[in-house]
Design a protein around this motif. Structure first.
Motif, PDB file in Angstrom:
ATOM      1  N   ALA A 131       7.149   0.023 -18.383  1.00 29.28           N
ATOM      2  CA  ALA A 131       6.477   0.031 -17.110  1.00 29.28           C
ATOM      3  C   ALA A 131       5.336  -0.344 -17.096  1.00 29.28           C
ATOM      4  CB  ALA A 131       6.698   1.462 -16.491  1.00 29.28           C
ATOM      5  N   ILE A 132       4.681  -1.443 -16.119  1.00 29.22           N
ATOM      6  CA  ILE A 132       3.345  -1.929 -16.067  1.00 29.22           C
ATOM      7  C   ILE A 132       2.886  -1.595 -14.785  1.00 29.22           C
ATOM      8  CG2 ILE A 132       2.177  -4.002 -16.116  1.00 29.22           C
ATOM      9  CD1 ILE A 132       3.714  -5.505 -17.866  1.00 29.22           C
ATOM     10  N   LEU A 133       1.904  -0.904 -14.584  1.00 32.59           N
ATOM     11  CA  LEU A 133       1.393  -0.482 -13.048  1.00 32.59           C
ATOM     12  C   LEU A 133      -0.192  -1.125 -13.113  1.00 32.59           C
ATOM     13  CD1 LEU A 133       2.691   2.292 -14.789  1.00 32.59           C
ATOM     14  CD2 LEU A 133       2.597   2.654 -12.294  1.00 32.59           C
ATOM     15  N   LEU A 134      -0.098  -1.837 -11.884  1.00 30.99           N
ATOM     16  CA  LEU A 134      -1.395  -2.525 -11.612  1.00 30.99           C
ATOM     17  C   LEU A 134      -2.231  -1.511 -10.755  1.00 30.99           C
ATOM     18  CD1 LEU A 134       0.251  -4.709 -12.382  1.00 30.99           C
ATOM     19  CD2 LEU A 134      -0.842  -6.238 -10.876  1.00 30.99           C
ATOM     20  N   PRO A 138      -5.932  15.584 -14.540  1.00 31.46           N
ATOM     21  CA  PRO A 138      -5.734  14.258 -14.182  1.00 31.46           C
ATOM     22  C   PRO A 138      -7.031  13.608 -14.551  1.00 31.46           C
ATOM     23  CG  PRO A 138      -5.148  15.575 -12.535  1.00 31.46           C
ATOM     24  CD  PRO A 138      -5.722  16.537 -13.230  1.00 31.46           C
ATOM     25  N   VAL A 139      -7.135  12.033 -14.951  1.00 34.88           N
ATOM     26  CA  VAL A 139      -8.098  11.181 -15.108  1.00 34.88           C
ATOM     27  C   VAL A 139      -7.983  10.133 -14.626  1.00 34.88           C
ATOM     28  CG1 VAL A 139      -8.164  12.288 -17.618  1.00 34.88           C
ATOM     29  CG2 VAL A 139      -6.670  10.365 -17.080  1.00 34.88           C
ATOM     30  N   THR A 140      -9.084   9.552 -14.413  1.00 35.20           N
ATOM     31  CA  THR A 140      -9.121   8.378 -13.567  1.00 35.20           C
ATOM     32  C   THR A 140      -9.196   6.943 -14.662  1.00 35.20           C
ATOM     33  OG1 THR A 140      -9.948   9.424 -11.643  1.00 35.20           O
ATOM     34  CG2 THR A 140     -10.093   6.849 -11.886  1.00 35.20           C
ATOM     35  N   ALA A 141      -8.487   6.039 -14.499  1.00 35.32           N
ATOM     36  CA  ALA A 141      -8.548   4.929 -15.599  1.00 35.32           C
ATOM     37  C   ALA A 141      -8.001   3.786 -14.703  1.00 35.32           C
ATOM     38  CB  ALA A 141      -7.984   5.335 -16.689  1.00 35.32           C
ATOM     39  N   ASN A 142      -8.684   2.648 -14.895  1.00 28.36           N
ATOM     40  CA  ASN A 142      -8.000   1.214 -14.174  1.00 28.36           C
ATOM     41  C   ASN A 142      -7.845   1.459 -12.902  1.00 28.36           C
ATOM     42  OD1 ASN A 142      -8.232   0.205 -16.771  1.00 28.36           O
ATOM     43  ND2 ASN A 142      -6.101   1.163 -17.182  1.00 28.36           N
ATOM     44  N   VAL A 197      11.441  -4.806 -18.001  1.00 35.96           N
ATOM     45  CA  VAL A 197      10.069  -4.461 -17.263  1.00 35.96           C
ATOM     46  C   VAL A 197      10.128  -4.128 -15.857  1.00 35.96           C
ATOM     47  CG1 VAL A 197       7.787  -5.290 -17.265  1.00 35.96           C
ATOM     48  CG2 VAL A 197       9.039  -6.199 -19.016  1.00 35.96           C
ATOM     49  N   VAL A 198       9.658  -2.997 -15.712  1.00 38.80           N
ATOM     50  CA  VAL A 198       9.071  -2.832 -14.068  1.00 38.80           C
ATOM     51  C   VAL A 198       7.863  -2.888 -13.932  1.00 38.80           C
ATOM     52  CG1 VAL A 198       9.254  -0.319 -14.686  1.00 38.80           C
ATOM     53  CG2 VAL A 198       9.640  -0.943 -12.264  1.00 38.80           C
ATOM     54  N   ARG A 199       7.375  -3.635 -12.879  1.00 41.87           N
ATOM     55  CA  ARG A 199       6.193  -3.875 -12.361  1.00 41.87           C
ATOM     56  C   ARG A 199       5.972  -3.322 -11.122  1.00 41.87           C
ATOM     57  NH1 ARG A 199       7.916  -8.502 -15.020  1.00 41.87           N
ATOM     58  NH2 ARG A 199       6.715  -9.249 -16.916  1.00 41.87           N
ATOM     59  N   ILE A 200       4.766  -2.501 -11.005  1.00 42.13           N
ATOM     60  CA  ILE A 200       4.477  -1.681  -9.889  1.00 42.13           C
ATOM     61  C   ILE A 200       3.179  -1.955  -9.482  1.00 42.13           C
ATOM     62  CG2 ILE A 200       4.642   0.555  -8.851  1.00 42.13           C
ATOM     63  CD1 ILE A 200       6.734   1.415 -10.863  1.00 42.13           C
ATOM     64  N   ASP A 201       2.773  -2.245  -8.111  1.00 42.67           N
ATOM     65  CA  ASP A 201       1.322  -2.454  -7.752  1.00 42.67           C
ATOM     66  C   ASP A 201       0.881  -1.313  -7.076  1.00 42.67           C
ATOM     67  OD1 ASP A 201      -0.816  -3.556  -6.876  1.00 42.67           O
ATOM     68  OD2 ASP A 201      -0.089  -5.340  -5.980  1.00 42.67           O
ATOM     69  N   ASP A 223      -6.778  -1.018  -9.223  1.00 43.87           N
ATOM     70  CA  ASP A 223      -7.659  -1.924  -8.481  1.00 43.87           C
ATOM     71  C   ASP A 223      -8.547  -2.327  -9.694  1.00 43.87           C
ATOM     72  OD1 ASP A 223      -7.083  -2.230  -5.838  1.00 43.87           O
ATOM     73  OD2 ASP A 223      -7.718  -0.006  -5.475  1.00 43.87           O
ATOM     74  N   ASP A 224      -8.541  -1.776 -10.874  1.00 42.38           N
ATOM     75  CA  ASP A 224      -9.645  -1.861 -11.777  1.00 42.38           C
ATOM     76  C   ASP A 224      -9.211  -2.205 -13.191  1.00 42.38           C
ATOM     77  OD1 ASP A 224     -11.618  -1.492 -10.067  1.00 42.38           O
ATOM     78  OD2 ASP A 224     -11.765   0.805 -10.652  1.00 42.38           O
ATOM     79  N   GLY A 225      -7.569  -2.622 -13.271  1.00 40.08           N
ATOM     80  CA  GLY A 225      -6.870  -2.690 -14.410  1.00 40.08           C
ATOM     81  C   GLY A 225      -5.366  -2.424 -14.620  1.00 40.08           C
ATOM     82  N   VAL A 226      -4.958  -2.351 -15.515  1.00 35.50           N
ATOM     83  CA  VAL A 226      -3.252  -2.330 -15.875  1.00 35.50           C
ATOM     84  C   VAL A 226      -3.091  -1.047 -16.715  1.00 35.50           C
ATOM     85  CG1 VAL A 226      -1.386  -3.428 -16.550  1.00 35.50           C
ATOM     86  CG2 VAL A 226      -3.180  -4.573 -15.536  1.00 35.50           C
ATOM     87  N   ALA A 227      -2.241  -0.322 -16.675  1.00 38.24           N
ATOM     88  CA  ALA A 227      -1.613   0.636 -17.693  1.00 38.24           C
ATOM     89  C   ALA A 227      -0.157   0.385 -17.792  1.00 38.24           C
ATOM     90  CB  ALA A 227      -1.573   1.889 -16.840  1.00 38.24           C
TER      91      ALA A 227
END
Length: 207
Positions: A91-94, A175-179, A58-62, A96-100
């Motif tokens: 890959a887990i990306l954080l 491009p879309v905006t999510a999380n 797992v790679v975690r990126i803020d 301001d409004d959620g996680v992808a």
């Protein structure tokens, strides 16, 4: 080969195996060091950090406004760095409004500016065809918000490009905006017998 040489080689192999057995690579309870993860559990991209995220899978990126400075992650303050784990990782990306999250990532590129991570490009294991790549993106659309007309346009562009080019060609979703992140995706066709390229980009929304 002389018996003495064989004995030395066997001792060396045994010592190496024992060293690995007693290392953090094979000890799931081993606490990561400060050059492997940040205080809040995000991945670092030093050599030790990449080894650790490979082992964890797992790679975690803020990408939040409160994220650690790029330099503290082992990244340049302004520039880009490519990372290729030994095996594909999640890959887990954080935002301001959620996680992808994206599965089976075999390479990623992190771009920085003013000591902040501004863009993360993820390249999963290559799909078997561009239709498989579009199918994967359709699954992602349920979470991230691409519309049916976006996929119709993508398929039209890929079909048109295939007839106009004998080499590499590509088409992208808007491009879309999510999380709290801006998310993009691109499908690249490299040739009849070459693997299809699928890549995602993530950046802080409004960044």
């Amino acid at each position: 080969m002389p018996i003495t040489v064989v004995a030395i080689i066997c001792v060396a192999i045994a010592w190496g195996a024992l060293s690995i057995q007693n290392s953090w690579w094979t000890d799931p309870a081993q606490t990561p060091s400060t050059d492997q993860v940040t205080d809040d559990g995000m991945s670092t991209f030093t050599r030790a950090g990449v080894d650790y995220l490979t082992r964890q899978g797992v790679v975690r990126i803020d990408l939040r406004e409160t994220a650690e400075p790029a330099a503290s992650l082992g990244l340049p303050a302004s520039g880009s760095q490519q990372v290729e784990p030994l095996v594909p990782v999640r890959a887990i990306l954080l935002g301001d409004d959620g996680v992808a999250s994206v599965e089976l990532v075999e390479a990623l590129t992190l771009t920085t500016d003013a000591d902040s991570v501004t863009t993360v490009e993820l390249r999963p294991v290559a799909p078997t065809s561009w239709t498989a790549a579009v199918g994967q993106l359709r699954e992602d659309a349920e979470t991230w918000g691409w519309r049916e007309e976006d996929f119709s346009r993508l398929e039209e562009e890929l079909t048109a490009a295939s007839g106009a080019s004998d080499g590499e060609y590509a088409a992208a979703l808007p491009p879309v905006t999510a999380n709290g992140m801006t998310i993009g995706a691109m499908v690249t066709i490299r040739g009849e017998d070459a693997p299809v390229g699928l890549s995602y980009t993530f950046s802080p929304a409004g960044g």
